[in-house]
Design an enzyme around this catalytic site. Structure first.
Site, PDB file in Angstrom:
ATOM      1  N   LYS A   1       5.469  10.070  14.540  1.00  0.00           N
ATOM      2  CA  LYS A   1       4.486   9.252  13.809  1.00  0.00           C
ATOM      3  C   LYS A   1       3.606   8.464  14.799  1.00  0.00           C
ATOM      4  CE  LYS A   1       2.772   6.061  11.019  1.00  0.00           C
ATOM      5  NZ  LYS A   1       2.440   5.713   9.703  1.00  0.00           N
TER       6      LYS A   1
ATOM      7  N   ASP B   1       9.774  -7.122  -4.400  1.00  0.00           N
ATOM      8  CA  ASP B   1       8.949  -7.713  -3.328  1.00  0.00           C
ATOM      9  C   ASP B   1       9.335  -9.177  -3.182  1.00  0.00           C
ATOM     10  OD1 ASP B   1       5.924  -6.678  -2.109  1.00  0.00           O
ATOM     11  OD2 ASP B   1       6.565  -8.752  -1.785  1.00  0.00           O
TER      12      ASP B   1
ATOM     13  N   GLY C   1      -9.971   0.379  13.321  1.00  0.00           N
ATOM     14  CA  GLY C   1      -9.257  -0.591  12.490  1.00  0.00           C
ATOM     15  C   GLY C   1      -8.148   0.071  11.705  1.00  0.00           C
TER      16      GLY C   1
ATOM     17  N   HIS D   1     -17.113  24.712  19.987  1.00  0.00           N
ATOM     18  CA  HIS D   1     -16.059  25.416  20.721  1.00  0.00           C
ATOM     19  C   HIS D   1     -14.803  25.468  19.840  1.00  0.00           C
ATOM     20  CE1 HIS D   1     -12.893  26.195  23.580  1.00  0.00           C
ATOM     21  NE2 HIS D   1     -13.820  26.621  24.439  1.00  0.00           N
TER      22      HIS D   1
ATOM     23  N   CYS E   1      -2.574   1.158  11.152  1.00  0.00           N
ATOM     24  CA  CYS E   1      -1.728   2.057  11.950  1.00  0.00           C
ATOM     25  C   CYS E   1      -2.274   2.343  13.338  1.00  0.00           C
ATOM     26  CB  CYS E   1      -1.554   3.377  11.211  1.00  0.00           C
ATOM     27  SG  CYS E   1      -0.480   3.191   9.786  1.00  0.00           S
TER      28      CYS E   1
ATOM     29  N   TYR F   1     -12.546  -1.530   7.256  1.00  0.00           N
ATOM     30  CA  TYR F   1     -12.329  -0.868   8.543  1.00  0.00           C
ATOM     31  C   TYR F   1     -12.817   0.571   8.553  1.00  0.00           C
ATOM     32  CZ  TYR F   1      -8.101   1.893   7.375  1.00  0.00           C
ATOM     33  OH  TYR F   1      -7.219   2.804   6.853  1.00  0.00           O
TER      34      TYR F   1
ATOM     35  N   ARG G   1      -5.014  10.110  17.750  1.00  0.00           N
ATOM     36  CA  ARG G   1      -6.302   9.720  17.163  1.00  0.00           C
ATOM     37  C   ARG G   1      -6.984   8.668  18.038  1.00  0.00           C
ATOM     38  NH1 ARG G   1      -9.017  12.047  13.108  1.00  0.00           N
ATOM     39  NH2 ARG G   1      -9.370  10.224  11.808  1.00  0.00           N
TER      40      ARG G   1
ATOM     41  N   TYR H   1       0.814  -1.217   0.000  1.00  0.00           N
ATOM     42  CA  TYR H   1       0.000   0.000   0.000  1.00  0.00           C
ATOM     43  C   TYR H   1       0.854   1.276   0.000  1.00  0.00           C
ATOM     44  CZ  TYR H   1      -4.025  -2.924   1.102  1.00  0.00           C
ATOM     45  OH  TYR H   1      -5.019  -3.843   1.053  1.00  0.00           O
ATOM     46  N   ILE H   2       2.073   1.197   0.501  1.00  0.00           N
ATOM     47  CA  ILE H   2       2.933   2.381   0.567  1.00  0.00           C
ATOM     48  C   ILE H   2       4.020   2.320  -0.515  1.00  0.00           C
ATOM     49  CG2 ILE H   2       4.628   3.600   2.027  1.00  0.00           C
ATOM     50  CD1 ILE H   2       1.708   3.950   2.981  1.00  0.00           C
TER      51      ILE H   2
HETATM   52  N1  SAJ Z   1     -12.421   6.229  13.525  1.00  0.00           N
HETATM   53  C1  SAJ Z   1     -13.399   6.400  14.479  1.00  0.00           C
HETATM   54  N2  SAJ Z   1     -13.727   7.673  14.849  1.00  0.00           N
HETATM   55  C2  SAJ Z   1     -13.129   8.773  14.297  1.00  0.00           C
HETATM   56  C3  SAJ Z   1     -12.132   8.586  13.326  1.00  0.00           C
HETATM   57  C4  SAJ Z   1     -11.790   7.296  12.947  1.00  0.00           C
HETATM   58  O1  SAJ Z   1     -13.968   5.455  15.023  1.00  0.00           O
HETATM   59  O2  SAJ Z   1     -13.483   9.888  14.674  1.00  0.00           O
HETATM   60  C5  SAJ Z   1     -12.027   4.872  13.131  1.00  0.00           C
HETATM   61  C6  SAJ Z   1     -12.243   4.575  11.659  1.00  0.00           C
HETATM   62  O3  SAJ Z   1     -13.528   4.140  11.404  1.00  0.00           O
HETATM   63  C7  SAJ Z   1     -11.187   3.514  11.420  1.00  0.00           C
HETATM   64  C8  SAJ Z   1     -10.045   3.932  12.335  1.00  0.00           C
HETATM   65  O4  SAJ Z   1     -10.619   4.761  13.312  1.00  0.00           O
HETATM   66  O5  SAJ Z   1     -11.639   2.241  11.825  1.00  0.00           O
HETATM   67  C9  SAJ Z   1      -8.882   4.647  11.681  1.00  0.00           C
HETATM   68  O6  SAJ Z   1      -9.274   5.403  10.572  1.00  0.00           O
HETATM   69  P1  SAJ Z   1      -8.618   6.793  10.142  1.00  0.00           P
HETATM   70  O7  SAJ Z   1      -9.265   7.218   8.894  1.00  0.00           O
HETATM   71  O8  SAJ Z   1      -8.653   7.760  11.247  1.00  0.00           O
HETATM   72  O9  SAJ Z   1      -7.061   6.470   9.939  1.00  0.00           O
HETATM   73  P2  SAJ Z   1      -6.221   5.394   9.062  1.00  0.00           P
HETATM   74  O10 SAJ Z   1      -5.786   4.260   9.929  1.00  0.00           O
HETATM   75  O11 SAJ Z   1      -6.885   5.050   7.790  1.00  0.00           O
HETATM   76  O12 SAJ Z   1      -4.909   6.266   8.742  1.00  0.00           O
HETATM   77  C10 SAJ Z   1      -4.140   6.766   9.819  1.00  0.00           C
HETATM   78  C11 SAJ Z   1      -4.049   8.268   9.679  1.00  0.00           C
HETATM   79  N3  SAJ Z   1      -3.378   8.811  10.840  1.00  0.00           N
HETATM   80  C12 SAJ Z   1      -3.870   9.839  11.546  1.00  0.00           C
HETATM   81  O13 SAJ Z   1      -4.940  10.343  11.319  1.00  0.00           O
HETATM   82  C13 SAJ Z   1      -3.028  10.297  12.672  1.00  0.00           C
HETATM   83  C14 SAJ Z   1      -3.269   8.613   8.421  1.00  0.00           C
HETATM   84  O14 SAJ Z   1      -3.090  10.018   8.304  1.00  0.00           O
HETATM   85  C15 SAJ Z   1      -1.906   7.971   8.489  1.00  0.00           C
HETATM   86  O15 SAJ Z   1      -1.219   8.211   7.312  1.00  0.00           O
HETATM   87  C16 SAJ Z   1      -2.065   6.479   8.670  1.00  0.00           C
HETATM   88  O16 SAJ Z   1      -2.878   6.194   9.822  1.00  0.00           O
HETATM   89  C17 SAJ Z   1      -0.678   5.965   8.911  1.00  0.00           C
HETATM   90  O17 SAJ Z   1      -0.007   5.587   7.950  1.00  0.00           O
HETATM   91  O18 SAJ Z   1      -0.247   6.098  10.049  1.00  0.00           O
END
Ligand code: SAJ
Length: 418
Positions: free
Chosen positions: A199, A31, A250, A237, A253, A310, A206, A11-12
């Protein structure tokens, strides 16, 4: 610096390789999975992402990207391999180490190694750099943690700011030449350790915030208020940004990287607690479902799961909370899962119409946009809809007898008379 070999066509690594090939580098994509290289050689994509197909076509016509089964000597090696969670809550570096073994066979004085894979705070200094030093050659090293969100990978790879953790000034300079060729965001210079820690902090931030939203959800159900409305209002706010509750967290990361701090420090309390709150959401939802099925006397309930990915609008199901929930429910109920985006899971994905026609209870796990169109009043078999993402509203239920229960809502809603 003209030649780049990227190790890991996932993916990266794959999109990064294409962006570099488009920016003028001669790129080799390696790979250990030979099947994946054959797929790429045949011009097929190993996974879907916005704009990936077009970019792949473009670099093919430029002849600047070559998938290879044997490691190719290069000026720059980029490692983009998985770092799963080990039993002691550390990053499992075995894929990185085996990538380094491959690089060692073709490494020459002055080459640059860039690590994109996420690692623990001490891993570069204590484990990875010492291994490279043992090559016995002059080397440059930078840790540039991957920063791309599935579903919007190419956009974020180009637009996001990138942190470059260089071991030396020369490594910073060389790595910045690589990334400035395609990154439009800022390049931020630091050490490998700070790059790694920042990172992990991003993902822990989050996770902790999602855990807070999930805790508010349980409080809302106990005290009888609508958590979605309360969060919306609190977020007016200027310094508050409460995240969204849901069935858990999910992806590759957020549920994993925060552990890399827990594994190396004795001082973490909030991070493991947030992890357990978020992981516990599937149990919480399962109990709710059991109680609702009992309350509404739904005999031999067949449950339809909407969404297995996810998160919304992607087919990625790594660490998906849907799997935990299905595992908890499947002992007791017959389960039918629909996810139009998921194509490679060992779980059977069933056509949406069939799921809606054959089930008594629907649980919305992933808020894919297409589910917003469902008109539940067409399905007289459905008695209860459990919405874990606040996707549905009364328009989905016009004049139906179905009960809608929203996670974090105070009660079931009825739409008989709407
Ligand atoms: N989720 C919630 N509530 C929220 C936000 C997300 O329940 O308010 C859940 C989502 O449904 C999902 C999970 O959290 O299951 C994560 O989703 P996401 O869209 O927040 O993040 P990822 O895992 O797809 O990508 C993250 C991101 N990191 C941050 O936001 C800090 C992305 O910017 C990074 O590039 C990626 O991890 C990574 O490579 O670390």
């Amino acid at each position: 610096m003209k030649k780049v070999t990227v190790l890991g066509m996932g993916y990266i690594g794959f999109p990064t390789g294409l962006l570099l090939a488009d920016a003028g580098f001669e790129v080799y994509g390696f790979d250990i999975d030979k099947k994946r290289i054959t797929i790429l050689k045949n011009g097929k994509l190993p996974f879907e992402e916005h704009g990936l197909k077009e970019l792949f076509q473009k670099v093919k016509s430029k002849k600047s990207f070559s998938p290879v089964k044997k490691i190719e000597p290069a000026d720059v090696f980029i490692i983009a391999v998985p770092t799963p969670l080990s039993k002691d809550n550390k990053a499992d570096l075995s894929y990185i180490f085996s990538a380094l073994e491959k690089i060692k066979t073709v490494f020459q004085d002055g080459n640059l190694i860039i690590l994109e894979s996420t690692v623990g705070p001490l891993d570069c200094d204590k484990k990875i750099i010492p291994r490279i030093a043992k090559f016995g050659k002059k080397f440059h090293f930078a840790h540039v943690p991957e920063k791309a969100i599935p579903g919007n990978t190419l956009y974020e790879m180009v637009q996001n700011d990138r942190v470059i953790g260089g071991l030396t000034k020369k490594a910073l300079e060389s790595a910045s030449k690589v990334y400035s060729s395609f990154v439009k965001g800022q390049l931020i210079f630091t050490t490998p350790k700070i790059a790694a820690v920042s990172k992990i902090m991003e993902n822990a931030f989050r996770d902790v915030n999602i855990a807070l939203a999930n805790e508010f959800t349980k409080v809302a159900e106990e005290l009888g208020f609508d958590v979605w409305e309360a969060i919306k209002i609190a977020n007016y706010h200027p310094r508050v940004n409460i995240h969204q509750p849901g069935p858990g967290v999910g992806g590759h990361c957020i549920p994993i990287d925060p552990w890399f701090l827990v594994g190396e420090s004795t001082r973490t309390k909030l991070i493991p607690l947030a992890r357990s709150i978020n992981d516990g959401m599937s149990d919480y939802i399962c109990n709710k479902i059991n109680n609702l099925i009992k309350k509404y006397k739904i005999e031999n309930a067949v449950i339809g799961i909407l969404g297995y990915a996810y998160k919304k609008n992607v087919g990625d199901f790594r660490q998906t909370p849907a799997e935990n929930l299905v595992k908890l429910l499947e002992d007791k109920y017959k389960i039918m899962i629909n996810d139009p985006f998921v194509t490679t899971s060992s779980r059977e994905m069933i056509d949406l119409e069939k799921v809606l026609n054959k089930t008594d209870v629907i649980i919305l796990v992933t808020d894919h946009d297409i589910y917003q169109q469902i008109n539940f009043s067409r399905y007289h078999n459905i008695k209860l809809v459990f919405d874990s993402r606040n996707l549905f509203n009364k328009n989905n239920f016009k004049k139906s007898k179905i009960k809608l229960y929203k996670l974090g809502g105070s009660k079931c809603e009825d739409f008989d008379s709407d």
